[in-house]
Scaffold this motif. Structure first.
Motif, PDB file in Angstrom:
ATOM      1  N   ASP A  37       0.904  -1.214  -0.059  1.00  0.00           N
ATOM      2  CA  ASP A  37       0.030   0.048   0.094  1.00  0.00           C
ATOM      3  C   ASP A  37       0.875   1.312   0.019  1.00  0.00           C
ATOM      4  OD1 ASP A  37      -2.158  -1.567   0.297  1.00  0.00           O
ATOM      5  OD2 ASP A  37      -1.987  -1.820   2.239  1.00  0.00           O
ATOM      6  N   ILE A  38       1.311   1.711  -1.133  1.00  0.00           N
ATOM      7  CA  ILE A  38       2.312   2.823  -1.344  1.00  0.00           C
ATOM      8  C   ILE A  38       1.476   3.950  -2.216  1.00  0.00           C
ATOM      9  CG2 ILE A  38       4.278   3.677  -2.061  1.00  0.00           C
ATOM     10  CD1 ILE A  38       5.139   0.435  -2.167  1.00  0.00           C
ATOM     11  N   SER A 116       9.416  -0.601  -4.186  1.00  0.00           N
ATOM     12  CA  SER A 116       9.630  -2.073  -4.185  1.00  0.00           C
ATOM     13  C   SER A 116       8.098  -2.850  -4.289  1.00  0.00           C
ATOM     14  CB  SER A 116      10.276  -2.697  -3.151  1.00  0.00           C
ATOM     15  OG  SER A 116      11.516  -2.261  -2.943  1.00  0.00           O
ATOM     16  N   GLY A 117       8.083  -3.756  -4.966  1.00  0.00           N
ATOM     17  CA  GLY A 117       6.728  -4.673  -5.043  1.00  0.00           C
ATOM     18  C   GLY A 117       6.951  -5.763  -5.933  1.00  0.00           C
ATOM     19  N   ASP A 133       2.677  -4.227  -8.159  1.00  0.00           N
ATOM     20  CA  ASP A 133       1.775  -3.828  -7.244  1.00  0.00           C
ATOM     21  C   ASP A 133       2.091  -2.844  -6.434  1.00  0.00           C
ATOM     22  OD1 ASP A 133       3.583  -4.963  -5.243  1.00  0.00           O
ATOM     23  OD2 ASP A 133       2.231  -6.576  -4.533  1.00  0.00           O
ATOM     24  N   GLY A 134       3.338  -2.039  -6.491  1.00  0.00           N
ATOM     25  CA  GLY A 134       3.576  -1.000  -5.912  1.00  0.00           C
ATOM     26  C   GLY A 134       2.920   0.197  -6.079  1.00  0.00           C
ATOM     27  N   PHE A 135       2.276   0.002  -7.291  1.00  0.00           N
ATOM     28  CA  PHE A 135       1.269   1.236  -7.681  1.00  0.00           C
ATOM     29  C   PHE A 135      -0.018   0.889  -7.510  1.00  0.00           C
ATOM     30  CE2 PHE A 135       5.295   1.743 -10.211  1.00  0.00           C
ATOM     31  CZ  PHE A 135       5.528   2.946  -9.890  1.00  0.00           C
ATOM     32  N   LEU A 136      -0.530  -0.025  -6.493  1.00  0.00           N
ATOM     33  CA  LEU A 136      -1.874  -0.203  -6.208  1.00  0.00           C
ATOM     34  C   LEU A 136      -2.054   0.150  -4.834  1.00  0.00           C
ATOM     35  CD1 LEU A 136      -2.086  -3.979  -7.773  1.00  0.00           C
ATOM     36  CD2 LEU A 136      -2.894  -1.695  -8.819  1.00  0.00           C
TER      37      LEU A 136
END
Length: 439
Positions: A37-38, A116-117, A133-136
């Motif tokens: 969650d970023i 990071s993801g 998923d670092g952008f979700l």
């Protein structure tokens, strides 16, 4: 004999228990996994992925439905596999269902930050692909519309048509501000000595003065010492006035029923002998944000379709492709940037779309939009028309603001909402003009 039988049964039972234990140990166990969650402010989302090898990944099944939202202002690329072939882009704030998680990880640079993801498989319900998923995010972002007059708020020029056909140039200050107690109802106005009632021929409009003016301007975060800057981009003329010298005016909207617009009355300050004054932007503040002699109307010229650089175009809902045929093409150059207006055919003619895009001298895509027609807006220029006939300019590009990248605007007529000014840099947010459209 009985003892031997008991030993045999005991051995078989022990073997069964051992087999059961080994079988349970090999069964997949439920694993609770939380996605990253970023919250991001950057725009670059695919650094280095195309050059990284794609390896087979371990699939971690999802037991229950999980939904996430795209948290990337310029959209989130999706691919056919982790770090695989680019298929398209999901827009910012779009809801995705997580289908699978993988053990493939990446580190992406977003400005000065490293994100990071891992890679996850997602679906929209119709389209599937793998995303980083670092952008979700867990949460949908509520868009905060800034309705105060500050920073780089841009207002638009309008007019009030009196019943004697006299036109009053008018700049509304009540965009998104309709529920405020200003203006008061007619009965209250009639009892206020601080407000001049100019009701003539059953018209209802007022000049707001005194404490009412002070209160209204304070609520709009405007000071009497501020300036009103008006830039007519068609004539390239810039005017400025002290706010204290500009009358504040309110009039009933076309819908009536106590629906009023309040703003600056520019009667006698702006020439109205032609309609060019409508092609003006306004700003209220201490400093002038506008540049002059730096903006041009786009005078499209037809060119051979073979002269258009083949770039990746988005089509359909999310997909991007270089596999298309260009049917019609127009071109113009401003400040060494190439602007194109093209009609393109995808999938053997099953999908046709018009595009406007701008390329830098190195052929980097600076801006691209699919030209669409909807209930809320329509293109200000269609390719079906003879675009080389003399006509009033529609599209503008170049530098409009100090210390800002070039812009492009005038692409649409709007019936709902307000027009926009887009920058040729996706790190700059689109400016939606405060036009006080009451639709």
């Amino acid at each position: 004999m009985a003892l031997d039988l008991f030993k045999s049964v005991k051995s078989v039972f022990a073997a069964f228990i051992l087999l059961l234990i080994l079988s349970c140990e090999n069964q997949p166990q439920e694993i609770e996994i939380a996605l990253n969650d970023i919250s991001l402010s950057g725009n670059t989302i695919a650094v280095g992925f195309d050059n990284e090898p794609t390896r087979s990944s371990q699939i971690i099944p999802i037991q229950d439905k999980i939904y996430k939202y795209v948290d990337a202002p310029s959209g989130l690329n999706f691919r056919d596999a982790p770090k695989g072939k680019l298929l398209g882009k999901f827009p910012d704030n779009y809801r995705l269902e997580i289908l699978e998680m993988t053990d493939v990880s990446s580190i992406v640079k977003d400005g000065n930050k490293e994100i990071s993801g891992t890679w996850v498989k997602v679906t929209t319900g119709r389209v599937m692909g793998y995303v980083f998923d670092g952008f979700l995010s867990d949460n949908y972002k509520e868009i905060a519309y800034e309705n105060n007059i500050n920073d780089l708020s841009i207002l638009t020029m309008d007019s009030y048509q009196k019943k004697n056909d006299e036109t009053i140039p008018f700049i509304s200050l009540t965009d998104g501000y309709w529920s405020n107690r200003f203006p008061k109802v007619l009965e209250e106005y009639q009892n206020e000595s601080s407000i001049n009632n100019d009701e003539k021929q059953n018209e209802i409009y007022y000049h707001i003065k005194g404490e009412e003016r002070i209160t209204f301007l304070n609520n709009r975060e405007i000071d009497e010492s501020d300036f009103l800057f008006i830039y007519n981009y068609q004539t390239d003329q810039l005017k400025q006035f002290k706010v204290k010298d500009v009358p504040l005016f309110t009039h009933e909207s076309i819908y009536g029923g106590g629906d009023y617009l309040t703003g600056f009355n520019l009667e006698g300050l702006i020439e109205t002998n032609n309609y060019s004054y409508y092609n003006s932007f306004a700003h209220v503040g201490k400093e002038n944000p506008f540049l002059t002699n730096s903006l041009s109307s786009i005078n499209w010229k037809a060119i051979n379709t073979s002269k258009v650089p083949k770039i990746e175009l988005a089509y359909g809902e999310f997909f991007k492709s270089t596999q298309y045929d260009i049917k019609v093409a127009y071109h113009y150059v401003i400040d060494n940037n190439d602007y194109y207006y093209t009609r393109n055919s995808f999938d053997n003619g099953t999908y046709t779309a018009d595009y406007i895009f701008a390329l830098s001298p190195s052929k980097q895509v600076l801006y691209m939009t699919e030209v669409t027609d909807s209930e809320s807006h329509s293109p200000s220029l269609y390719l079906e028309e003879n675009m080389e006939l003399p006509k009033e300019p529609n599209h503008y590009a170049g530098r409009l603001f100090k210390d800002k990248p070039p812009v492009i605007f005038g692409l649409y007529y709007t019936s709902f909402g307000c027009p926009f000014i887009a920058f040729l840099d996706d790190k700059e947010r689109i400016i939606y003009i405060q036009c006080d459209n009451r639709h």
